[in-house]
Design an enzyme around this catalytic site. Structure first.
Site, mmCIF file in Angstrom:
data_model
loop_
_atom_site.group_PDB
_atom_site.id
_atom_site.type_symbol
_atom_site.label_atom_id
_atom_site.label_comp_id
_atom_site.label_asym_id
_atom_site.label_seq_id
_atom_site.Cartn_x
_atom_site.Cartn_y
_atom_site.Cartn_z
ATOM 1 N N GLU A 21 166.300 66.539 -38.984
ATOM 2 C CA GLU A 21 166.328 65.134 -38.991
ATOM 3 C C GLU A 21 165.273 64.365 -38.165
ATOM 4 O O GLU A 21 164.686 63.578 -38.585
ATOM 5 C CB GLU A 21 167.506 64.559 -38.516
ATOM 6 C CG GLU A 21 168.945 65.154 -39.219
ATOM 7 C CD GLU A 21 169.533 66.261 -39.120
ATOM 8 O OE1 GLU A 21 168.826 66.858 -38.262
ATOM 9 O OE2 GLU A 21 170.801 66.476 -39.435
ATOM 10 N N LYS A 23 162.231 65.715 -37.400
ATOM 11 C CA LYS A 23 161.140 66.105 -38.308
ATOM 12 C C LYS A 23 160.904 64.699 -39.326
ATOM 13 O O LYS A 23 159.786 64.064 -39.359
ATOM 14 C CB LYS A 23 160.976 67.286 -38.827
ATOM 15 C CG LYS A 23 159.857 67.520 -39.591
ATOM 16 C CD LYS A 23 160.166 68.726 -40.608
ATOM 17 C CE LYS A 23 159.117 68.754 -41.695
ATOM 18 N NZ LYS A 23 157.688 69.378 -40.806
ATOM 19 N N SER A 444 142.535 81.296 -46.806
ATOM 20 C CA SER A 444 143.358 80.398 -47.473
ATOM 21 C C SER A 444 142.361 79.210 -48.047
ATOM 22 O O SER A 444 141.300 78.684 -47.391
ATOM 23 C CB SER A 444 144.455 79.948 -46.618
ATOM 24 O OG SER A 444 143.791 79.276 -45.553
ATOM 25 N N ASP A 610 144.051 89.918 -40.448
ATOM 26 C CA ASP A 610 144.191 88.924 -39.484
ATOM 27 C C ASP A 610 145.105 89.224 -38.142
ATOM 28 O O ASP A 610 146.323 89.516 -38.421
ATOM 29 C CB ASP A 610 144.660 87.438 -40.232
ATOM 30 C CG ASP A 610 143.676 87.126 -41.344
ATOM 31 O OD1 ASP A 610 142.725 86.937 -41.096
ATOM 32 O OD2 ASP A 610 144.501 86.421 -42.200
ATOM 33 N N CYS A 654 142.169 83.539 -34.191
ATOM 34 C CA CYS A 654 141.844 82.153 -34.332
ATOM 35 C C CYS A 654 141.290 81.469 -33.129
ATOM 36 O O CYS A 654 140.252 80.696 -33.114
ATOM 37 C CB CYS A 654 143.414 81.310 -34.317
ATOM 38 S SG CYS A 654 143.935 81.467 -36.003
ATOM 39 N N HIS A 705 140.585 72.013 -37.829
ATOM 40 C CA HIS A 705 141.706 71.352 -37.326
ATOM 41 C C HIS A 705 141.610 69.744 -37.646
ATOM 42 O O HIS A 705 142.682 69.153 -37.375
ATOM 43 C CB HIS A 705 142.064 71.619 -35.914
ATOM 44 C CG HIS A 705 142.210 72.991 -35.741
ATOM 45 N ND1 HIS A 705 141.394 73.995 -35.154
ATOM 46 C CD2 HIS A 705 143.262 73.791 -35.956
ATOM 47 C CE1 HIS A 705 141.637 75.258 -35.124
ATOM 48 N NE2 HIS A 705 142.915 75.132 -35.850
#
Ligand code: GLN
Ligand code: ZN
Length: 770
Positions: A21, A23, A444, A610, A654, A705
């Site tokens: 909720e 979120k 991706s 990865d 990353c 990002h």
């Protein structure tokens, strides 16, 4: 008049709401679809639901055993706003309402880059990094914690507010840009304490009998602050806070590893009333019996995992302390923010497996049981202990938990070496014929609304598998065509078939299950749904081979095969707790090894594995590093050493903080490694140069990002910086990370600039390509 610390408690509870909720409310507020009052109302509902869930699980209403575990976005950020430590670069927005200020700090806006975000200890939760300098001002700013205490009291709860403690708050901060060299945020301890003193007084006035201060920094040796400094700071901080006239009783809690005796002693001597220690990850400090007046809150139920576990053993740990004369209470080892709300929502889960699990509500029930045992004796909880022991025994024997063939293979000796790296590089260049400064992406491509809709439709049975497959093929065709048009050198299929880089493999390997509603907060409004690794892992059939083969059939350029590495699969799943992590990693690695072999056999010349989580799992105590780095590096090599010398193995990490583990990264023996570097403007290049790093390396030139498109010139400058420390024949050109969260407009524009800047850079390179 302070009430005694309860016999049992949890250190925190999931705060996103049972059905996410919070979120939804936060995202709706961001979109402008609802107002601040609506968001505040949802937060209050989520808090109320948490209190009643914990009460229903058996924690008391009036004994401070229920923590007030709310966060408007992140608990470190909430602490920052509570003590008013707003960085100077946000001074022009400091007058915003607390909630709005929080969002600007967390997400940034056109004028303010956001605070940095990083992993909370060795978990997959991310916190916002405070920026502290000599110029930082502290003042008791947000009164939210106290208001929540009033709200709870009005609802009939003697609640326990929670804050990040002053030492941890500063130890997790970074120096502000204005700070001189040599400045450390902990230098400001005395000043921040003034604000804490005020906060404590107000919490007390609001009716809090106890306050919980999280000082987990005291267990960590990898924060860049020495143990001595931390202990000194803790002694200073808590002497001061303990002497405050108006305050709740102090419960200082530590999680994620053993609390060193020096830190325990410092807290106890300072006059803290209760100290929490993690007895799942660590053992009690050697001096635990030396302070009979201090309550020891023993974290014996794993708050960071979803297993029901060995309740009798947990009770045994409590009894052992009690027998030694320690005033002991039972608690979870960590806050329960790391686990989903309740098993009650997992009706689809196999009943046998379900019986082995405990989510937040069930863990709170376990705590209530242990507390009863402490109060009334072991006999009083005999039935519960026996039931847990039986479930454990059943789990040990159940089909799939131990598969002899998987174990035999994992125990066998398998060659981890792929031979000389330079000779490999030559064979690969002969096979691939790549230009100097090869361009590529991390895997991706944008996960569009269309892709998510198709996946959902397939999940609901609205389209057939054949239709879904055709949709994915079409998507792959489009992505390959785009990359050819852009002029990239090494292509990818774009990963449209993957909902998530770990869950996708978990769904396709034996030994995992996925949950229906097992969401946990990753950061802010972002949640993940980790899979459960419960049994011996193996691969029943090839997973990615067909997609990669199809993509390769569409182009003459090499297409990278794309896998998630064993350590990352473990780090982002709930992993079985009945054997060492390294043993589980070996099984996952062997399953991936089969996939590598099949990709190669299908004609894939480059395979990327990865490992963005390699650093995250690095243990908090140095004594544990060697063992961890050995098994994690071996697992990676086990999954890749099956590849022929002419097959090029890539990995992607990353982050770019290489310092700590550069040797381990070298030990992976990958031919090419891509890392994040754009935001730090190639800081890592100096590190690489210093270490004579002699492998292919792709420091990211585009910070993915943010939606910002880097210009050709900007990328050219970064490439120049990279070429100053990395030989041209080792340098790759790629973005910082995968593009799944980006849109197509910025992706196409940025990649166009990336290729153009590379072409520009190539002209300046005259050296022969090795
Ligand atoms: N191959 C993955 C992707 O491109 C890697 C993402 C990651 O490391 N976080 O999305
Ligand atoms: Zn990445």
């Amino acid at each position: 008049m302070t009430i005694e610390f309860p016999a049992g408690t949890v250190l925190g509870y999931p705060r996103i709401g049972r059905n996410r909720e919070l979120k939804r409310a936060v995202e709706s507020y961001w979109r402008g679809a609802s107002d601040a009052a609506a968001l505040a109302a949802t937060r209050a509902e989520v808090r109320a639901a948490a209190r009643s869930a914990l009460e229903a699980a058996g924690l008391g209403r009036d004994d401070a055993s229920i923590p007030e575990a709310d966060a408007s976005y992140d608990h470190v950020l909430d602490t920052l706003v509570t003590v008013g430590a707003v960085p100077a670069r946000f001074a022009d927005v400091a007058d915003l309402a607390d909630q709005d200020l929080t969002f600007v700090l967390a997400r940034g806006d056109a004028e303010h880059p956001a605070l940095e975000m990083t992993k909370w200890f060795d978990t997959n939760y991310h916190y916002l990094v405070p920026e502290i300098g000599p110029e930082t001002t502290f003042s008791y700013r947000s009164h939210e914690r106290a208001e929540q205490v009033r709200e709870a009291v009005a609802a009939g709860y003697a609640t326990r507010p929670t804050l990040v403690g002053p030492v941890t708050f500063l130890a997790l901060a970074k120096p502000s840009d204005d700070a001189p060299a040599g400045f450390a945020p902990l230098d400001r301890l005395d000043d921040v304490l003034d604000a804490y003193v005020e906060v404590l007084a107000d919490l007390r006035a609001a009716g809090a009998q106890w306050v919980q201060l999280d000082e987990s920094a005291l267990v960590s040796e990898v924060l860049g602050v020495s143990q001595t400094e931390l202990v000194d700071a803790a002694a200073r901080a808590y002497e001061r806070l303990a002497q405050a006239e108006e305050r709740p009783a102090l419960f200082v809690q530590t999680s994620y590893a053993a609390l060193p005796a020096a830190a325990f002693g410092a807290l106890a001597k300072a006059g803290v009333e209760a100290i929490g220690i993690d007895l799942v990850r660590g053992v009690a400090p050697a001096n635990v019996t030396e302070f009979p007046g201090v309550r020891v809150v023993a974290g014996v139920i794993d708050g960071h995992n979803i297993w029901r576990g060995d309740l009798a053993a947990a009770f045994g740990k409590l009894s052992a302390l009690a027998e030694r004369g320690v005033l002991v209470s039972a608690s979870t080892s960590t806050s329960l923010i790391h686990v989903p709300h309740t098993l009650a929502d997992e009706t689809e889960l196999d009943a046998q497996l379900r019986n082995w699990l405990a989510f937040a509500d069930e863990k709170a029930q376990q705590i209530a049981t242990l507390a009863r045992g402490l109060a009334d004796g072991r006999e009083a909880i005999d039935a519960e202990l026996t039931a847990a022991t039986e479930a454990l025994a059943e789990r040990a024997q159940a089909a799939g938990v131990r598969i002899p063939e998987v174990r035999e293979r994992a125990a066998s000796d398998i060659e981890l070496s792929r031979g000389d790296a330079d000779a490999r590089a030559e064979a690969q260049q002969a096979a691939l014929g790549l230009p100097v400064l090869p361009t590529t992406t991390i895997g991706s491509f944008p996960q569009t609304g269309e892709i998510r809709r198709a996946r959902r439709a397939f999940g609901r049975g609205e389209i057939t598998e054949a239709q879904y497959d055709e949709f994915l093929r079409e998507e792959i065709r489009r992505v390959i065509e785009l990359q050819e048009e852009l002029g990239l050198d090494v292509l990818v299929h774009g990963e449209p078939e993957r909902n998530d880089m770990v869950q996708y493999f978990a769904e396709n390997l034996e030994g995992f299950v996925t949950t229906a509603n097992g969401w946990v907060q990753s950061y802010g409004s972002r949640c993940t749904r980790p899979s459960i690794l419960w049994g011996d892992v193996h691969r029943a059939a090839p997973i990615t081979v067909e997609w990669t083969r199809y993509a390769q059939s569409l182009t003459a350029k090499p297409v990278k095969g794309m896998l998630t590495g064993p350590v990352t699969i473990l780090a982002w799943s709930f992993v079985r707790d009945d054997q060492p992590l390294g043993d589980t990693a070996r099984q996952v690695a062997l399953a991936l090894r089969d996939e590598v072999a099949d990709l190669e056999a299908a004609g894939t010349g480059i395979i990327q594995v990865d490992e963005p989580a390699l650093r995250e799992l690095l243990p908090l105590r140095r004594a544990d590093h060697e063992d961890y780095l050995r098994w994690s590096v071996d697992a990676f090599r086990l999954s890749t050493s099956v590849a022929r010398p002419e097959t090029q193995v890539h990995t992607h990490l990353c982050y770019s903080e290489f310092g700590e583990i550069i040797e381990a990264i070298d030990g992976l023996d990958a031919d090419v490694t891509s890392i994040e570097a754009a935001r730090s403007r190639m800081e890592v290049v100096a590190d690489l140069h210093e270490h004579d790093y002699a492998r292919g390396i792709g420091p990211g030139v585009w910070d993915i990002h943010s939606p910002r498109v880097p210009s050709e010139q900007e990328i050219a400058v970064l490439l120049e910086l990279a070429l100053a420390g990395i030989p041209a024949n080792r340098l790759w050109v790629n973005p910082d990370c995968g593009l799944k969260t980006r849109g197509y407009d910025e992706t196409v524009a940025s990649l166009r600039n990336l290729v153009a800047a590379t072409e520009q850079a190539r002209e300046g390179i005259t050296a022969p390509v090795a």
